[in-house]
Design an enzyme around this catalytic site. Structure first.
Site, short mmCIF file in Angstrom:
data_model
loop_
_atom_site.label_atom_id
_atom_site.label_comp_id
_atom_site.label_asym_id
_atom_site.label_seq_id
_atom_site.Cartn_x
_atom_site.Cartn_y
_atom_site.Cartn_z
N SER A 8 1.00 -1.34 0.24
CA SER A 8 -0.26 0.43 -0.38
C SER A 8 0.45 1.11 0.05
CB SER A 8 -1.00 -0.01 1.44
OG SER A 8 -1.37 1.01 1.44
N HIS A 33 -1.00 -1.01 -4.64
CA HIS A 33 -2.35 -0.41 -4.12
C HIS A 33 -2.36 0.29 -3.55
CE1 HIS A 33 -6.34 -2.37 -1.94
NE2 HIS A 33 -5.18 -1.24 -0.23
N ASP A 35 -4.88 3.75 -1.72
CA ASP A 35 -5.41 4.33 -1.10
C ASP A 35 -5.70 5.37 -1.49
OD1 ASP A 35 -6.37 1.43 0.42
OD2 ASP A 35 -4.06 1.78 1.34
N MET A 37 -9.11 8.44 -0.46
CA MET A 37 -9.50 8.44 0.99
C MET A 37 -10.27 10.48 0.84
SD MET A 37 -7.14 6.76 4.15
CE MET A 37 -6.53 5.10 3.65
N HIS A 66 -8.21 1.24 -4.44
CA HIS A 66 -8.84 1.56 -3.63
C HIS A 66 -9.66 2.68 -3.11
CE1 HIS A 66 -9.84 -0.07 1.10
NE2 HIS A 66 -11.16 0.34 0.78
N MET A 68 -12.16 4.86 -0.80
CA MET A 68 -12.56 5.09 0.18
C MET A 68 -13.49 6.12 0.67
SD MET A 68 -9.72 2.74 2.25
CE MET A 68 -8.76 3.35 1.24
N MET A 137 -11.57 -6.16 4.62
CA MET A 137 -11.29 -5.11 5.49
C MET A 137 -10.58 -5.87 6.63
SD MET A 137 -10.39 -2.67 3.49
CE MET A 137 -9.41 -1.72 5.22
N GLY A 142 -9.43 4.01 6.63
CA GLY A 142 -9.01 5.22 7.08
C GLY A 142 -7.15 5.34 7.53
N PHE A 143 -6.87 4.50 8.07
CA PHE A 143 -5.57 4.62 8.28
C PHE A 143 -4.64 3.43 7.80
CE2 PHE A 143 -8.08 6.99 10.98
CZ PHE A 143 -7.67 8.60 10.75
N GLY A 144 -3.35 3.68 8.16
CA GLY A 144 -2.68 2.61 8.10
C GLY A 144 -2.28 1.82 9.74
N GLY A 145 -1.34 0.97 9.42
CA GLY A 145 -0.72 0.77 10.68
C GLY A 145 -1.94 0.67 12.29
N ASP A 175 -6.53 -6.86 3.72
CA ASP A 175 -6.30 -5.68 3.86
C ASP A 175 -6.77 -4.64 4.96
OD1 ASP A 175 -5.33 -2.87 3.39
OD2 ASP A 175 -6.83 -1.92 1.64
N GLY A 176 -5.18 -3.74 5.45
CA GLY A 176 -5.42 -3.89 7.26
C GLY A 176 -4.65 -4.78 7.87
N GLY A 177 -3.79 -4.30 8.64
CA GLY A 177 -2.84 -5.47 9.90
C GLY A 177 -2.52 -6.35 8.76
N GLY A 197 0.99 -2.28 4.24
CA GLY A 197 1.39 -0.78 3.49
C GLY A 197 2.67 -0.49 5.19
N SER A 198 2.27 -0.88 6.12
CA SER A 198 3.60 -0.78 6.98
C SER A 198 3.55 -1.73 7.37
CB SER A 198 2.85 0.14 8.88
OG SER A 198 1.31 -0.77 8.95
C1 DX5 Z 1 -6.61 1.35 5.86
C2 DX5 Z 1 -6.24 0.67 3.71
C3 DX5 Z 1 -4.81 0.48 3.56
C4 DX5 Z 1 -3.88 0.88 5.00
C5 DX5 Z 1 -3.25 -0.96 4.64
O1 DX5 Z 1 -7.79 1.44 4.81
O2 DX5 Z 1 -7.38 0.70 3.19
O3 DX5 Z 1 -4.99 -0.30 2.81
O4 DX5 Z 1 -2.57 1.65 3.84
O5 DX5 Z 1 -2.09 -0.10 5.91
P1 DX5 Z 1 -1.67 -1.64 6.21
O6 DX5 Z 1 -1.30 -2.97 6.15
O7 DX5 Z 1 -0.65 -0.20 7.36
O8 DX5 Z 1 -2.96 -1.89 7.83
ZN ZN Z 2 -6.82 -0.46 0.87
#
Ligand code: DX5
Ligand code: ZN
Length: 217
Positions: A8, A33, A35, A37, A66, A68, A137, A142-145, A175-177, A197-198
């Site tokens: 991401s 990927h 994102d 928003m 993606h 959002m 999801m 909304g946020f990475g990490g 997607d996510g974590g 992502g992170s």
């Molecule tokens: C969250 C995004 C994800 C995000 C994933 O809203 O859709 O794609 O960037 O980040 P990590 O892998 O850090 O959870």
């Molecule tokens: Zn995403």
């Protein structure tokens, strides 16, 4: 089929974006990927088609966008022009989801639908045959990490079952974590595409981390 890795770009360093794109180009990652928003569907604001177009001009892999955002129909042609291959909208953001999916496909793009953590898989039963991808999801968007929500594993299994029953060709993306500790369990459950992502960009060695996500070692 081996699974795909989709870093991401939300977690990339935007002061060195070209460097991070080249890192992904030369890694074992399969997709980029992106994102998007809008500060309405999700609390955060990220980037739009203009930035994706610039990133896509340097990227040598599949562009997976993606959205959002609310009322995504307004921007389908803009994301096509930006160079996206897969365009994913949120189930929760589309009143006329079938129409939105057809509009994406009519632009010649692959169509994806994403489900928030609280949205059940069975709601896709009457549209799954139309889809190229379903994004589960595993955090609230909304946020990475953020921390992985374990219930996503059950949803992936349920979705795999629905896809098989309906004879759909949809890929399952999560997607996510996602990280090197849960990637194998996700693929074993049926995931085809892992977004990270992170886990990738905050790693001391992103290229090695992508390789671990791909090969589990
Ligand atoms: C969250 C995004 C994800 C995000 C994933 O809203 O859709 O794609 O960037 O980040 P990590 O892998 O850090 O959870
Ligand atoms: Zn995403």
């Amino acid at each position: 089929m081996s699974h795909f890795i989709a870093p991401s770009m939300l977690s990339a360093n935007f002061l060195h974006l070209e460097k991070d794109i080249e890192l992904i180009n030369s890694s074992e990652a399969d997709w980029f990927h992106m994102d998007v928003m809008d500060g309405m569907f999700v609390p955060n604001i990220s980037f739009g088609p203009m930035i994706i177009k610039q990133m896509a001009s340097k990227a040598t892999k599949v562009i997976d966008t993606h959205l959002m955002i609310e009322q995504p129909d307004r921007y389908i042609s803009d994301f096509k022009d930006a160079g996206t291959d897969y365009l994913t909208v949120h189930y929760e953001a589309c009143t006329h989801l079938h129409r939105t999916v057809q509009a994406i496909k009519n632009e010649g793009l692959r169509a994806g639908v994403s489900l928030n953590p609280h949205t059940p898989v069975h709601l896709l039963k009457d549209i799954i045959q139309e889809l190229d991808l379903v994004l589960i999801m595993s955090v609230n968007p909304g946020f990475g990490g953020q921390k992985f929500i374990e219930n996503a594993l059950e949803k992936i299994k349920e979705l795999k079952n629905l896809i098989q029953i309906k004879g759909s060709n949809a890929l399952i993306e999560v997607d996510g974590g996602v990280n090197v500790n849960n990637s194998k369990a996700l693929v074993d459950a049926g995931a085809d595409v892992l977004v990270a992502g992170s886990a990738v960009f905050k790693a001391s060695d992103p290229t090695a981390t992508i390789s671990k996500l791909k090969h589990f070692n």
